[in-house]
Design a protein around this motif. Structure first.
Motif, PDB file in Angstrom:
ATOM      1  N   ARG A  70       0.737  -1.444   0.063  1.00  0.00           N
ATOM      2  CA  ARG A  70      -0.030  -0.021  -0.058  1.00  0.00           C
ATOM      3  C   ARG A  70       0.768   1.263   0.144  1.00  0.00           C
ATOM      4  N   CYS A  85      -0.171   5.423   2.998  1.00  0.00           N
ATOM      5  CA  CYS A  85      -0.825   4.678   4.083  1.00  0.00           C
ATOM      6  C   CYS A  85      -0.847   5.096   5.384  1.00  0.00           C
ATOM      7  N   PHE A 139       5.107   3.818   2.028  1.00  0.00           N
ATOM      8  CA  PHE A 139       4.297   2.578   1.353  1.00  0.00           C
ATOM      9  C   PHE A 139       4.287   1.578   2.923  1.00  0.00           C
ATOM     10  N   CYS A 140       3.454   0.725   2.798  1.00  0.00           N
ATOM     11  CA  CYS A 140       3.128  -0.187   3.921  1.00  0.00           C
ATOM     12  C   CYS A 140       2.803  -1.384   3.517  1.00  0.00           C
ATOM     13  N   ALA A 193       0.550  -5.145   3.468  1.00  0.00           N
ATOM     14  CA  ALA A 193      -0.878  -5.280   3.320  1.00  0.00           C
ATOM     15  C   ALA A 193      -1.577  -5.556   4.773  1.00  0.00           C
ATOM     16  N   GLU A 194      -2.885  -5.064   4.743  1.00  0.00           N
ATOM     17  CA  GLU A 194      -3.255  -5.212   6.298  1.00  0.00           C
ATOM     18  C   GLU A 194      -2.979  -6.696   6.675  1.00  0.00           C
TER      19      GLU A 194
END
Length: 391
Positions: free
Chosen positions: A135, A138, A156-157, A159-160
């Motif tokens: 992501r 985010c 950027f991160c 995903a959940e």
């Protein structure tokens, strides 16, 4: 048969007609001619620097690095001390764009961890059934931006519910990429602050020695030679070992900066001294003395500005040695201490040969060190050539 003698000037015309044509030199000459007599020394220096493409690339790279340290919290996907106990010594994850022939965008595969009972090592295997897209812009780990504003926005991160360790993790499950970005803030700024201290000392000591001469020059030159004769690393280690353990991390940071600056001014002082020896007999110096100007004003307002470009080039070549000095001290455990994080502190994780052999990604912090040192050296070479009036 005797050949007729050439007409006067024929050799010069032949040399000019057969000399190699340099378009870059011609373009520089045209720019200088267009600017006329109003061209400043700094503009001429910039025109020459633009011809040194490797120096320009290094300048852009260093500008990007210093912009990055200002936005370290935003660029880092995780917090400085964020730990993931399920991903201790996790290897780097590869970023993919396609999954089974279908474009997905930047993503990483999930991983399954098992424990090797023979070696007691954690073994991580990619799980192609878990596609975790990255992501961008985010919400992630909270941080206090420049210790002023609370925020949680990241470039950027993962995903959940997933992880994305692009450069792996350390023995506490902390993201190596995030810690490199945070450590750059300390390692890069300590070089600038240290060179600022050495710059001031070099100009003062070299200026007094070169302008006054006599016993002042003899005394200051002998002190400079004694300091230059002592090996740098043992001297840094001796002074760093005196720092009390009870001091706060900020005081230790400032003290290490002062140590690096106080012990690395000798080369700049000798350069200033040699320049002032040749400039102090100029007519404008004599005129300033007749008008009653003091030695401090003559050195600071009339002499030093005349070769400031040379000083800047010398200072640029000094910064890499200070970055290496901090890295070496921190690596040996005599420099900065946690919770402050620098590239040298990160490399302490890789002091053991066994650790390097098993977890080689812990050596990744050495890559930015090498790139920054090379960039400063290339930029310094370009500035030195650009400041040379005979080139």
């Amino acid at each position: 048969m005797n050949k007729p003698l050439p007409e006067p000037g024929a050799e010069l015309e032949h040399f000019v007609s057969t000399a190699p044509f340099d378009p870059n030199s011609m373009a520089l000459h045209v720019e200088q001619e267009r600017a006329g007599m109003t061209t400043s020394q700094w503009r001429l220096m910039w025109w020459k620097l633009k011809r040194h493409r490797l120096a320009v690339v290094s300048l852009v790279f260093l500008a990007v690095m210093y912009i990055a340290i200002a936005l370290a919290e935003f660029l880092a996907p995780y917090g400085l001390e964020t730990r993931n106990l399920d991903a201790i010594y996790a290897p780097p994850q590869q970023v993919h764009l396609f999954h089974e022939g279908r474009f997905v965008g930047p993503f990483v595969y999930g991983r399954d961890m098992t424990l090797d009972m023979d070696t007691l090592r954690r073994v991580y295997v990619d799980n192609p059934d878990q596609v975790n897209p990255l992501r961008f812009f985010c919400r992630g780990d909270e941080y206090r931006f420049w210790n002023l504003v609370d925020a949680d926005l990241h470039l950027f991160c993962p995903a959940e519910g997933a992880d994305a360790f692009l450069l792996g993790t350390d023995r506490l499950g902390r993201d190596v990429l995030s810690r490199i970005l945070y450590g750059a803030r300390i390692s890069l700024t300590i070089g600038l602050l240290g060179v600022a201290v050495s710059f001031v000392l070099g100009i003062i000591v070299g200026g007094l020695a070169g302008y006054h001469g006599g016993w002042i020059d003899t005394a200051l030159t002998r002190v400079t030679e004694v300091l230059q004769s002592i090996p740098s690393i043992p001297l840094w280690m001796a002074m760093a070992a005196v720092i009390p353990i009870t001091w706060s991390p900020i005081l230790v940071y400032l003290c290490i900066t002062l140590i690096l600056g106080l012990l690395d001014w000798t080369g700049l002082a000798r350069a200033v001294r040699s320049k002032l020896f040749s400039l102090r007999e100029e007519d404008y110096v004599t005129a300033a003395q007749v008008m009653g100007a003091g030695s401090g004003r003559i050195i600071g307002r009339h002499l030093v500005p005349g070769f400031m470009s040379h000083l800047i080039a010398s200072a640029t070549l000094t910064i890499p040695s200070m970055i290496l000095g901090e890295t070496a001290l921190s690596f040996l455990g005599l420099g900065l201490r946690p919770p402050i994080t620098s590239w040298g502190i990160l490399l302490t994780e890789a002091r053991s040969v066994n650790v390097i052999a098993i977890y080689p990604w812990l050596l990744f912090p050495v890559i930015p060190v090498i790139l920054v040192i090379l960039a400063f050296n290339f930029l310094g070479d370009g500035l030195r050539d650009a400041a040379d009036p005979y080139k």
